[in-house]
Design a protein around this motif. Structure first.
Motif, mmCIF file in Angstrom:
data_model
loop_
_atom_site.group_PDB
_atom_site.id
_atom_site.type_symbol
_atom_site.label_atom_id
_atom_site.label_comp_id
_atom_site.label_asym_id
_atom_site.label_seq_id
_atom_site.Cartn_x
_atom_site.Cartn_y
_atom_site.Cartn_z
ATOM 1 N N ARG A 1 0.831 -1.188 0.000
ATOM 2 C CA ARG A 1 0.000 0.000 0.000
ATOM 3 C C ARG A 1 0.879 1.257 0.000
ATOM 4 O O ARG A 1 2.049 1.186 0.382
ATOM 5 C CB ARG A 1 -0.908 -0.007 1.240
ATOM 6 C CG ARG A 1 -1.968 -1.095 1.208
ATOM 7 C CD ARG A 1 -2.800 -1.094 2.479
ATOM 8 N NE ARG A 1 -2.028 -1.666 3.607
ATOM 9 C CZ ARG A 1 -2.480 -1.752 4.849
ATOM 10 N NH1 ARG A 1 -3.677 -1.289 5.156
ATOM 11 N NH2 ARG A 1 -1.739 -2.286 5.800
ATOM 12 N N SER B 1 -2.945 4.234 -4.227
ATOM 13 C CA SER B 1 -2.935 5.489 -4.977
ATOM 14 C C SER B 1 -1.616 5.723 -5.714
ATOM 15 O O SER B 1 -1.596 6.380 -6.763
ATOM 16 C CB SER B 1 -3.209 6.669 -4.046
ATOM 17 O OG SER B 1 -2.242 6.739 -3.013
ATOM 18 N N THR C 1 -12.378 11.534 -7.029
ATOM 19 C CA THR C 1 -11.029 11.021 -6.820
ATOM 20 C C THR C 1 -10.811 10.855 -5.327
ATOM 21 O O THR C 1 -10.875 11.824 -4.572
ATOM 22 C CB THR C 1 -9.990 11.994 -7.411
ATOM 23 O OG1 THR C 1 -10.207 12.106 -8.819
ATOM 24 C CG2 THR C 1 -8.572 11.507 -7.154
ATOM 25 N N THR D 1 -9.306 7.920 -1.944
ATOM 26 C CA THR D 1 -8.933 6.633 -1.385
ATOM 27 C C THR D 1 -10.198 5.963 -0.865
ATOM 28 O O THR D 1 -11.010 6.601 -0.200
ATOM 29 C CB THR D 1 -7.934 6.819 -0.225
ATOM 30 O OG1 THR D 1 -6.731 7.378 -0.751
ATOM 31 C CG2 THR D 1 -7.621 5.493 0.449
ATOM 32 N N ASP E 1 -6.679 -2.285 0.202
ATOM 33 C CA ASP E 1 -6.665 -0.867 -0.166
ATOM 34 C C ASP E 1 -7.306 -0.678 -1.532
ATOM 35 O O ASP E 1 -7.346 -1.613 -2.350
ATOM 36 C CB ASP E 1 -5.228 -0.336 -0.199
ATOM 37 C CG ASP E 1 -5.156 1.181 -0.040
ATOM 38 O OD1 ASP E 1 -6.191 1.780 0.333
ATOM 39 O OD2 ASP E 1 -4.085 1.759 -0.274
ATOM 40 N N TYR F 1 -8.229 2.714 -4.596
ATOM 41 C CA TYR F 1 -8.107 4.125 -4.970
ATOM 42 C C TYR F 1 -8.753 4.330 -6.327
ATOM 43 O O TYR F 1 -8.653 3.481 -7.222
ATOM 44 C CB TYR F 1 -6.637 4.535 -5.043
ATOM 45 C CG TYR F 1 -6.409 5.977 -5.426
ATOM 46 C CD1 TYR F 1 -6.656 7.015 -4.527
ATOM 47 C CD2 TYR F 1 -5.916 6.319 -6.688
ATOM 48 C CE1 TYR F 1 -6.437 8.337 -4.866
ATOM 49 C CE2 TYR F 1 -5.681 7.641 -7.046
ATOM 50 C CZ TYR F 1 -5.937 8.650 -6.130
ATOM 51 O OH TYR F 1 -5.717 9.957 -6.482
ATOM 52 N N GLU G 1 -9.167 2.773 -11.480
ATOM 53 C CA GLU G 1 -9.398 2.184 -10.162
ATOM 54 C C GLU G 1 -8.310 1.150 -9.898
ATOM 55 O O GLU G 1 -8.063 0.287 -10.739
ATOM 56 C CB GLU G 1 -10.768 1.506 -10.102
ATOM 57 C CG GLU G 1 -11.934 2.438 -10.374
ATOM 58 C CD GLU G 1 -13.211 1.670 -10.662
ATOM 59 O OE1 GLU G 1 -13.598 0.845 -9.817
ATOM 60 O OE2 GLU G 1 -13.786 1.877 -11.743
ATOM 61 N N GLU H 1 3.006 8.677 -4.584
ATOM 62 C CA GLU H 1 1.693 8.892 -3.991
ATOM 63 C C GLU H 1 1.232 10.317 -4.264
ATOM 64 O O GLU H 1 1.972 11.272 -4.020
ATOM 65 C CB GLU H 1 1.749 8.646 -2.489
ATOM 66 C CG GLU H 1 0.396 8.673 -1.805
ATOM 67 C CD GLU H 1 0.491 8.303 -0.335
ATOM 68 O OE1 GLU H 1 -0.564 8.290 0.321
ATOM 69 O OE2 GLU H 1 1.610 8.043 0.140
ATOM 70 N N PRO I 1 -2.772 13.615 -0.895
ATOM 71 C CA PRO I 1 -3.915 12.849 -0.378
ATOM 72 C C PRO I 1 -5.176 13.680 -0.230
ATOM 73 O O PRO I 1 -5.130 14.877 0.043
ATOM 74 C CB PRO I 1 -3.415 12.364 0.984
ATOM 75 C CG PRO I 1 -2.395 13.376 1.383
ATOM 76 C CD PRO I 1 -1.738 13.811 0.116
ATOM 77 N N ALA J 1 -8.612 4.835 5.153
ATOM 78 C CA ALA J 1 -8.254 3.715 4.286
ATOM 79 C C ALA J 1 -9.026 2.471 4.695
ATOM 80 O O ALA J 1 -9.603 2.382 5.777
ATOM 81 C CB ALA J 1 -6.753 3.459 4.351
#
Length: 268
Positions: free
Chosen positions: A70, A73, A93, A95, A124, A126, A149, A254, A257, A262
């Motif tokens: 993880r 993303s 968009t 998480t 996880d 995203y 996705e 990443e 955020p 999560a």
């Protein structure tokens, strides 16, 4: 983030010739298999229009089955890696947490989603949506929207089961067709669905989706654009980029955020 509504019909709102696309609703375009879903998918255009022949051939078919870490993303394309004149649709968009995952369009009910999440042991997820800056005016000239996705599971075995579920669901959708595309990663499949005309033009639209599994990751990429310009190439080329990140062959960075809890390790 507020819980997304599960919609049974694809939603494409035409306002003054501009296309406003709701990602959660558009996703159902290839997924609803009866039960009140839109069964037409016709372009409403009399003249025949042929799609370009797919040419995307990069990437590795087969190969390693890694268990990547993880967050999900960091494997998605960044804005600077997308074609020019695109923008992030911030509201679509995020998480994923367990609520947004089990309430997504992939499942008929929350209970079904929860049961499969436990079975697959998802850790996880995203989603990112990119739209052309010029919306419909840009789409009729070759621009397109894209939904990416990325789902991570505890093991490749869980991802394999999830991949098979996803592709079976896509194949069962009325109006969905298998599309031509070179294989990628450990498993992959491509689909096509005819859309309506774009805005006030007579240009027909089309949706393409490329789904693949690399190790413990399952990735779904859907595009929406004008038939004269679109094939599986756009979705597959984005898939090649994601796969390179999963393989460690391209930087996995990443993005900034967007605060959302999560998923965490299910059952652990």
């Amino acid at each position: 983030m507020a819980r997304r509504r599960r919609l049974s019909l694809p939603v494409i709102v035409l306002i003054g010739g501009l296309v406003v696309i709701a990602a959660a609703a558009v996703g159902t375009l290839l997924l609803t298999s009866g039960n009140g879903g839109n069964q037409s998918g016709g372009s409403n255009v009399d003249r025949p229009v042929k799609e370009p022949t797919p040419r995307s051939s990069g990437g590795l078919a087969g190969g390693p089955e890694p268990s990547v870490a993880r967050p999900a993303s960091k494997y998605a394309p960044l804005l600077e890696e997308m074609p020019p004149e695109m923008r992030v649709n911030v509201s679509e968009t995020f998480t994923m947490n367990i609520t947004t995952f089990t309430a997504s369009y992939w499942f008929d009910t929350n209970a079904q989603g929860e049961g499969l999440a436990q079975q697959w042991r998802i850790i996880d997820g995203y989603q990112v949506q990119y739209d052309p800056v010029g919306l419909a005016a840009q789409v009729v000239q070759g621009g397109y929207s894209a939904w990416i996705e990325v789902y991570l599971f505890e093991t490749p075995a869980g991802a394999r089961t999830a991949y098979e579920y996803y592709t079976n669901r896509l194949a069962a959708r009325s109006g969905s067709e298998r599309a031509e595309a070179r294989p990628l990663a450990n498993q992959s499949a491509a689909f096509r669905f005819a859309g309506p005309t774009i805005g006030t033009s007579d240009v027909p639209s089309v949706y393409h989706r490329f789904v693949f599994r690399r190790g413990n990751a399952v990735v779904s990429i859907q595009t929406y654009g004008a038939v004269p310009y679109m094939s599986t190439d756009q979705a597959r080329e984005l898939a090649v980029l994601v796969d390179a990140k999963l393989l460690g062959e391209a930087p996995a960075v990443e993005p900034t955020p967007i605060p959302t809890p999560a998923i965490g390790v299910i059952g652990g």
